[in-house]
Design a protein around this motif. Structure first.
Motif: not given
Length: 567
Positions: A124-129, A320-323
């Motif tokens: 959702e946060r754009g850290y997976l492609s 960091l990506g999860y927050g």
């Protein structure tokens, strides 16, 4: 001491001890124990004695490729393999005194839910492609090969035994396509490159934040910090987090029904999922938050050196990506323990296997010897000759005999009770007691920094000081000529032994409580706190029993002969 309070009544700090998740595909050996599980246990026991809110978690890695490899070899299912070795691990923890608050597995509904939540939040946060990936395909068995099903020559150091994900020789993380002269573990065929669509973690998006964070971790071991900084400065690459395999956690995205989440991605999530599982079992579902949301909590990850990249770069990037989740406070990764000069090897049966050891020997002697040779800064070696020498000279000769002779002399000459000291102690007696009190702060400094060999050296040095004190004052002679002198000596020695039982308890949790009880203490040792507890005059002293068995030197030759036997 109440578990969640300090002496001053303030809320105790929280410490989360996270321990490497063992692949549930083989028995554990002493090198693995020294690498992660024993150091974690020592630190967790210490923090509990300090009254800190301490939680120690781990579990069996049920989805690791080594589990599926073992299942292929045995003609059974990965689940059957995992369950068998999971039970073995639980047995080892109990018999060796590894005090997990929760040892679970990655094969739980809770772990699946937490893993999929992190996957979807990162997406959702754009850290997976999503991208096409060229993978190796075995043309003989007609299937894509997970990284650990591929072996070959490392392109970085030239080691011929590198795996598709990592080279154990130089520590580099790899892509299977980088391997030189690759071969399939299933058929020994040369794999063919083919395309498959997968999700990738965008690690480069975190490089700058990770660099800034790691540079500030000056308390980390130099080898861990320098290796991590080197990898970050070299540059991170996107890393696939799904794979073509049937065993593992389903990918919560339409069109990926035949794929699973990569084990390296989901296994590190186990620290969080295990904490949440523990909280559910504790009756307070929100109890996990004290360990993951409170910035005052120290999270310590115990690993072998081969797992450093996953815990200093990849897992922190995921956090960091999860927050809003705590980053690691420390990753005190150990080097390797060799066995009589050679690296442990399952195929050559070159290992001290824990189930076998515990069937024939006591746990505390091995805990002691492995701590004494713990590979904190470089590889170290375990040998049976050194084991026998340390047990006989240090555990039996220096510590066990000290307890036995002081208790025996005291019981014999002072009606089986602790004698009263004079109103004023001689300088050598008061100095020794002061040294015992100071030992707690000295050992604590080492334990806080996870310098466990040095921490063990503190009580063992104090043992030597007590023995010298006894030799100089000779209470066995003085008792016939000056009972007050003998009473002072024995009272002082008993009180230092009380300190030593506490100082040694994180290392020797089976025999230290025995020494504690033989001093007449009624309060359990684990509740006594990190301090010297006074042995009061008049306390009845039970009959002492040997803490350790002296070993026949021939044992070393017998055990050495077992290494490699039957391979």
């Amino acid at each position: 001491m109440p578990e969640n309070e300090r002496d001053d009544g303030a809320r105790a700090p929280a410490v989360l001890v996270c321990v490497a998740w063992p692949y549930a595909n083989s028995p554990l050996h002493a090198g693995q124990i020294a690498g992660a599980y024993l150091p974690a246990d020592i630190v967790a026991r210490y923090h509990r004695m300090r009254g800190h809110r301490t939680l120690m978690v781990s579990g069996s890695d049920a989805h690791g490729t080594p589990v599926t490899v073992r299942a292929e070899q045995e003609g059974t299912t990965p689940e059957a393999v995992f369950l068998r070795y999971h039970e073995s691990f639980l047995d080892i923890w109990e018999r060796f005194g590894i005090s997990f608050d929760l040892f679970t597995s990655t094969d739980t509904e809770n772990h699946v839910a937490v893993t999929q939540d992190i996957f979807l939040r990162l997406k959702e946060r754009g850290y997976l492609s999503e991208a096409e990936q060229t993978l190796l395909f075995d043309p003989v068995v007609k299937r894509f090969l997970p990284d650990r099903y591929v072996e070959g020559t490392c392109p970085r150091c030239g080691d011929p035994g590198a795996r598709g994900d990592q080279c154990d020789h130089c520590g580099s993380t790899l892509d299977a396509l980088e391997l030189l002269s690759p071969r399939s573990r299933l058929s020994e065929a040369t794999p063919e490159p083919r395309s498959s669509t997968h999700f990738f973690l965008r690690l480069p998006a975190f490089t700058e934040r990770l660099l800034e964070w790691v540079e500030a971790q000056e308390h980390w071991r130099p080898a861990v910090r320098n290796f991590t900084l080197g990898q970050l400065r070299e540059g991170l690459r996107d890393r696939a987090i799904t794979r073509d395999i049937e065993w593992g956690i389903p990918v919560p995205v339409e069109g990926y029904e035949q794929k699973r989440i990569y084990v390296w991605f989901e296994a590190v999530i186990g620290y969080l999922s295990a904490t949440r599982e523990w909280a559910q079992g504790s009756g307070d579902p929100d109890a996990w938050k004290a360990f993951w949301l409170d910035p005052g909590c120290r999270t310590i990850y115990f690993q072998g050196k081969d797992n450093v990249p996953f815990h200093t770069m990849i897992w922190p990037a995921m956090l960091l990506g999860y927050g809003d989740l705590n980053l690691p406070y420390d990753v005190p990764a150990n080097q390797y323990v060799t066995i009589s000069g050679s690296k442990a090897s399952s195929s050559r049966n070159w290992a001290v296997w824990m189930p076998d050891y515990l069937d024939r020997h006591d746990p505390d002697p091995l805990r002691y010897v492995l701590t004494a040779v713990m590979p904190e800064t470089s590889d170290s070696d375990f040998s049976w000759g050194d084991y026998v020498r340390r047990v006989n000279d240090e555990l039996v000769g220096r510590w066990g005999n000290l307890v036995n002779r002081v208790l025996t002399i005291t019981r014999r000459h002072f009606d089986e009770r602790v004698p009263a000291p004079p109103a004023a102690l001689q300088p050598e007696s008061s100095d020794l007691l002061a040294r015992a009190d100071a030992a707690f702060e000295e050992a604590a400094g080492h334990l806080e920094a996870v310098r466990l060999r040095a921490a063990l050296g503190v009580p063992m040095a104090l043992c030597g000081e007590v023995n010298r004190y006894l030799e100089e004052r000779a209470p066995w002679v003085a008792v016939r000529e000056d009972r007050e002198h003998a009473a002072e000596t024995l009272h002082t020695a008993l009180n230092v032994i009380s300190a030593l039982a506490t100082l040694l308890d994180p290392f020797l949790p089976f025999t230290s409580p025995e020494a504690w009880r033989m001093l007449g203490h009624e309060e359990p040792l684990e509740r006594a706190g990190w301090r010297r507890r006074e042995v009061a005059p008049g306390t009845p002293l039970p009959e002492p029993r040997p803490l350790f068995r002296k070993l026949d030197p021939a044992l070393a030759d017998e055990e050495e002969a077992r290494l490699g036997a039957g391979s």
